[in-house]
Design an enzyme around this catalytic site. Structure first.
Site, short mmCIF file in Angstrom:
data_model
loop_
_atom_site.label_atom_id
_atom_site.label_comp_id
_atom_site.label_asym_id
_atom_site.label_seq_id
_atom_site.Cartn_x
_atom_site.Cartn_y
_atom_site.Cartn_z
N SER A 83 0.75 -1.29 -0.08
CA SER A 83 0.02 0.28 -0.41
C SER A 83 1.34 1.75 -0.29
CB SER A 83 -0.97 0.16 0.88
OG SER A 83 -0.04 0.05 2.13
N ASN A 84 2.57 1.20 0.70
CA ASN A 84 2.93 2.74 0.76
C ASN A 84 3.23 2.84 -0.58
OD1 ASN A 84 2.63 3.67 3.16
ND2 ASN A 84 3.51 1.56 3.66
N LYS A 202 1.62 -11.09 7.00
CA LYS A 202 1.76 -9.38 7.28
C LYS A 202 0.43 -9.24 7.73
CE LYS A 202 2.63 -4.74 5.94
NZ LYS A 202 2.19 -3.49 5.10
N SER A 204 -1.65 -5.75 9.24
CA SER A 204 -1.08 -4.48 10.49
C SER A 204 -2.17 -3.64 10.99
CB SER A 204 -1.42 -4.15 8.56
OG SER A 204 -0.50 -4.37 8.17
N GLY A 228 2.31 -4.98 11.19
CA GLY A 228 2.76 -4.55 10.01
C GLY A 228 2.93 -3.27 10.08
N VAL A 245 7.05 -5.09 8.67
CA VAL A 245 7.24 -4.65 7.70
C VAL A 245 6.77 -3.43 8.46
CG1 VAL A 245 6.14 -4.57 4.92
CG2 VAL A 245 6.52 -6.79 6.28
#
Length: 333
Positions: A83-84, A202, A204, A228, A245
């Site tokens: 997403s980043n 992962k 988040s 996350g 992450v």
């Protein structure tokens, strides 16, 4: 603005030790009883921001410059197309080009995780295979969410099973409810952890109870839980997570690797002090200001941030000042 000389000097012994550490060898964290992982995910992974030019084209030269600086930080590996990385805004061709660019620059002993999740199972399989061909070591597959009301545990288990059966590389599940509005159900995670080609998740969401339960319920499987976000990294390690992450690693990669090291060495007081200083900056570049804030902060630490791709808008001058204050008051600027 780069990290202060004092901070770099204080981190140098830790980073030198980390550079030569063998993944998985640590004495601070208790390891759940179970099989040795087929692929060790322990450590810090920055989910790379995708650099764009002023005309909003992918700037591969600036990506390579950022990668050359990240090479000096003992990350376990890199994540691309999360997403980043503004994954939804990239064309299929751009996605593959970004993976190829990063693979060429990344040492073989560092892992490359690539986002390949699409809304349909068929499209996810196709992109996962392409990511493997472009050089990805692991596929990071986000939950399909457009028809989230129909995404039952059974539907998600079927989706991930089909993808993992067809994938030539290991798969890591990706649950990011802030973006998808969908938490991957616990019962689905436990079932999928038994798949031979699914090696982790992962998560988040930031629910530490849920993360601890995941670790507990999958402890007999070849399965690892990754935090996350940097804001709950220490807490995640305390309940058995393997690594993180963390968007903030694009900006403060060395301190996050130091936090990872302190936890593994059982230096909990030092780890807690460092974690406290990372919480507000992390919130600022994730929930508060998002990717525009992350890219702005990168510029203060010597990286190329640059613009986001529309419709993501740049920060206002007042927001920039608030973001800078957050880093300054916690001793990073």
């Amino acid at each position: 603005m780069a990290l202060s000389t004092h901070l770099v000097s204080s981190l140098r012994p830790t980073l030198a030790a980390l550079r030569w550490a063998v993944p998985g060898q640590c004495r601070g964290l208790s390891t759940p009883q179970g099989p040795e992982p087929s692929l060790d995910l322990g450590g810090i992974f920055p989910p790379l921001a995708t650099p764009f030019s002023p005309t909003q084209e992918v700037d591969y030269a600036q990506l390579e410059r950022n990668l050359s600086r990240y090479a000096n930080i003992p990350f376990r590996g890199l994540v691309v197309l999360g997403s980043n990385g503004e994954y939804p805004y990239l064309t299929p061709h751009e996605r593959l080009e970004v993976v190829s660019c990063v693979r060429r620059a990344l040492p073989r002993d560092r892992l490359l995780l690539a986002g390949s999740g699409c809304e349909s199972t068929q499209a996810t399989i196709k992109l996962t295979v392409s990511m493997a061909e472009a050089g990805a070591d692991v596929a990071l597959v986000v939950t399909p969410c457009y028809y989230r009301g129909a995404m039952t545990s059974a539907a998600l288990v079927h989706h991930y099973t089909e993808v993992s059966d067809a994938s030539p590389i290991p798969v890591v599940l990706y649950s990011v409810p802030a973006n998808t509005g969908l938490d991957l159900p616990m019962e689905a995670v436990v079932t999928l952890a038994q798949h031979s080609n699914i090696i982790g998740i992962k998560d988040s969401g930031g629910d530490i109870t849920r993360m601890g339960l995941m670790v507990h319920k999958t402890r007999q499987e070849d399965f690892q839980v990754l935090a996350g976000s940097a804001g709950f990294l220490l807490a995640s390690y305390a309940v058995g997570a393997s690594g993180g992450v963390c968007a903030l690693a694009n900006v403060l990669g060395a301190p996050l690797c130091q936090l990872d090291h302190l936890c593994r060495e059982g230096q909990w007081q030092e780890a807690r002090d460092l974690q406290h200083r990372l919480i507000e900056p992390n919130t600022a570049v994730t929930r508060r200001f998002g990717i525009p804030g992350l890219k702005k902060a990168m510029e203060w630490f010597g990286y190329y941030g640059g613009p986001c791709r529309a419709p993501l808008a740049p920060l206002s001058p007042a927001q920039v000042e608030e973001l800078r204050s957050t880093f300054s008051t916690n001793g990073w600027l």
